[in-house]
Design an enzyme around this catalytic site. Structure first.
Site, PDB file in Angstrom:
ATOM      1  N   HIS A 111       0.831  -1.211   0.000  1.00 60.04           N
ATOM      2  CA  HIS A 111       0.000   0.000   0.000  1.00 60.04           C
ATOM      3  C   HIS A 111       0.864   1.260   0.000  1.00 60.04           C
ATOM      4  O   HIS A 111       1.931   1.310   0.605  1.00 60.04           O
ATOM      5  CB  HIS A 111      -0.932   0.005   1.227  1.00 60.04           C
ATOM      6  N   HIS A 114      12.212  -1.145 -12.200  1.00 54.02           N
ATOM      7  CA  HIS A 114      11.894  -2.561 -12.419  1.00 54.02           C
ATOM      8  C   HIS A 114      11.847  -3.250 -11.063  1.00 54.02           C
ATOM      9  O   HIS A 114      12.852  -3.259 -10.341  1.00 54.02           O
ATOM     10  CB  HIS A 114      12.967  -3.187 -13.309  1.00 54.02           C
TER      11      HIS A 114
HETATM   12  O1  JB3 Z   1      14.866 -13.096 -15.121  1.00 54.74           O
HETATM   13  C1  JB3 Z   1      13.847 -12.753 -15.670  1.00 54.74           C
HETATM   14  C2  JB3 Z   1      12.515 -13.183 -15.158  1.00 54.74           C
HETATM   15  N1  JB3 Z   1      13.842 -11.980 -16.750  1.00 54.74           N
HETATM   16  C3  JB3 Z   1      15.047 -11.432 -17.324  1.00 54.74           C
HETATM   17  C4  JB3 Z   1      14.815  -9.976 -17.650  1.00 54.74           C
HETATM   18  C5  JB3 Z   1      14.552  -9.188 -16.381  1.00 54.74           C
HETATM   19  O2  JB3 Z   1      15.938  -9.407 -18.332  1.00 54.74           O
HETATM   20  C6  JB3 Z   1      15.425 -12.184 -18.583  1.00 54.74           C
HETATM   21  O3  JB3 Z   1      15.722 -13.525 -18.229  1.00 54.74           O
HETATM   22  C7  JB3 Z   1      16.613 -11.531 -19.265  1.00 54.74           C
HETATM   23  O4  JB3 Z   1      17.751 -11.608 -18.444  1.00 54.74           O
HETATM   24  C8  JB3 Z   1      16.302 -10.079 -19.518  1.00 54.74           C
HETATM   25  O5  JB3 Z   1      15.234 -10.099 -20.417  1.00 54.74           O
HETATM   26  P1  JB3 Z   1      15.393  -9.396 -21.863  1.00 54.74           P
HETATM   27  O6  JB3 Z   1      15.547  -7.951 -21.675  1.00 54.74           O
HETATM   28  O7  JB3 Z   1      14.348  -9.933 -22.737  1.00 54.74           O
HETATM   29  O8  JB3 Z   1      16.823  -9.935 -22.355  1.00 54.74           O
HETATM   30  P2  JB3 Z   1      17.149 -10.803 -23.631  1.00 54.74           P
HETATM   31  O9  JB3 Z   1      16.497 -12.161 -23.494  1.00 54.74           O
HETATM   32  O10 JB3 Z   1      18.611 -10.735 -23.821  1.00 54.74           O
HETATM   33  O11 JB3 Z   1      16.430 -10.089 -24.847  1.00 54.74           O
HETATM   34  C9  JB3 Z   1      16.695  -8.744 -25.152  1.00 54.74           C
HETATM   35  C10 JB3 Z   1      16.370  -8.616 -26.643  1.00 54.74           C
HETATM   36  O12 JB3 Z   1      16.357  -7.246 -26.977  1.00 54.74           O
HETATM   37  C11 JB3 Z   1      17.444  -9.292 -27.499  1.00 54.74           C
HETATM   38  O13 JB3 Z   1      16.835 -10.070 -28.517  1.00 54.74           O
HETATM   39  C12 JB3 Z   1      18.242  -8.116 -28.067  1.00 54.74           C
HETATM   40  O14 JB3 Z   1      18.741  -8.380 -29.383  1.00 54.74           O
HETATM   41  C13 JB3 Z   1      17.171  -7.038 -28.116  1.00 54.74           C
HETATM   42  N2  JB3 Z   1      17.719  -5.692 -28.059  1.00 54.74           N
HETATM   43  C14 JB3 Z   1      18.792  -5.277 -27.357  1.00 54.74           C
HETATM   44  N3  JB3 Z   1      18.973  -3.938 -27.561  1.00 54.74           N
HETATM   45  C15 JB3 Z   1      17.183  -4.658 -28.721  1.00 54.74           C
HETATM   46  C16 JB3 Z   1      17.971  -3.536 -28.417  1.00 54.74           C
HETATM   47  N4  JB3 Z   1      16.101  -4.592 -29.551  1.00 54.74           N
HETATM   48  C17 JB3 Z   1      15.802  -3.384 -30.076  1.00 54.74           C
HETATM   49  N5  JB3 Z   1      14.737  -3.261 -30.865  1.00 54.74           N
HETATM   50  N6  JB3 Z   1      16.535  -2.245 -29.812  1.00 54.74           N
HETATM   51  C18 JB3 Z   1      17.630  -2.284 -28.994  1.00 54.74           C
HETATM   52  O15 JB3 Z   1      18.277  -1.256 -28.784  1.00 54.74           O
END
Ligand code: JB3
Length: 211
Positions: free
Chosen positions: A141, A150
């Site tokens: 609350h 986050h």
């Molecule tokens: O632990 C949990 C429950 N979640 C984690 C979360 C908090 O953080 C998760 O396990 C991961 O560690 C992370 O999730 P996230 O951010 O989805 O990370 P990742 O799985 O690496 O995916 C990030 C995606 O964003 C990748 O496919 C990158 O290529 C992409 N990306 C990175 N920079 C981007 C950019 N995409 C765009 N469009 N623009 C960017 O600048």
């Protein structure tokens, strides 16, 4: 009411859960994903096409809404930058809430907020723009979570805590009631926070200390 078509920014692990929430809640119709990893262009995630990188935002037809697909563990700056970029391009952020989350009608939820499965947002809480309240996190609350912060899975943020803009409250951490967490501060996984945290400071452990 027509379900708004939307683009997902980032197509990784967090995006997979975002898509799950969209499919279940019908709060948006994911039409495209943009991802900076060129090797994934032309592929799909959960059957949604990865159409290109950020430059593709300029050529999306009939899509006027977006959802952040990037979370980033600990660093919220990329998520903040991309969110502001999408706003500047005239896209509107969707707020997504998993049907299995518990959100008090007395809570204030801003644009672009993401509330994941099993999360609890209690009465009087204020959740700022582009905040993630991850799976099974508890926001008690009168808590104020400022924009782009986050709250990671299983974190417990007790009553009237203030979480600074862009801060990261680590998975399974516990924040004592009334604590102030500074802008961009980072609370490590499992930390037990009993004292205020200054901005740009990282704390770990039980009791939590600067590392
Ligand atoms: O632990 C949990 C429950 N979640 C984690 C979360 C908090 O953080 C998760 O396990 C991961 O560690 C992370 O999730 P996230 O951010 O989805 O990370 P990742 O799985 O690496 O995916 C990030 C995606 O964003 C990748 O496919 C990158 O290529 C992409 N990306 C990175 N920079 C981007 C950019 N995409 C765009 N469009 N623009 C960017 O600048």
């Amino acid at each position: 009411m027509k379900i708004p078509p939307c683009v997902i920014i980032g197509g990784g692990g967090h995006a997979r859960v975002v898509l799950d929430i969209l499919f279940l809640s019908k709060l948006g119709q994911p039409q495209a994903i943009i991802d900076s990893d060129k090797s994934r262009h032309g592929s799909k995630l959960c059957d949604v096409p990865i159409v290109g990188g950020d430059e593709a935002l300029d050529n999306l037809k009939d899509i006027h809404h977006f959802v952040m697909g990037i979370a980033g563990a600990g660093n919220n700056a990329p998520r903040m930058r991309l969110y502001k970029m999408a706003l500047e391009k005239g896209l509107k952020p969707l707020t997504i809430i998993h049907p299995g989350a518990i959100v008090s009608p007395q809570a204030a939820i801003a644009d672009g907020v993401q509330i994941f499965p099993g999360a609890i947002i209690n009465a009087g809480a204020t959740i700022g723009e582009n905040v993630i309240v991850n799976s099974r996190a508890i926001v008690e609350h009168d808590v104020i979570v400022n924009a782009h912060a986050h709250i990671a899975p299983g974190a417990c943020v007790c009553g009237a805590v203030q979480v600074g803009e862009g801060a990261h409250v680590g998975a399974a951490s516990v924040i004592r009631q009334g604590i102030k967490i500074g802008t961009r501060a980072i609370v490590g996984i499992g930390a037990v926070v009993l004292n205020d945290i200054a901005e740009d400071t990282t704390v770990i452990g039980n009791p939590a200390r600067t590392n």
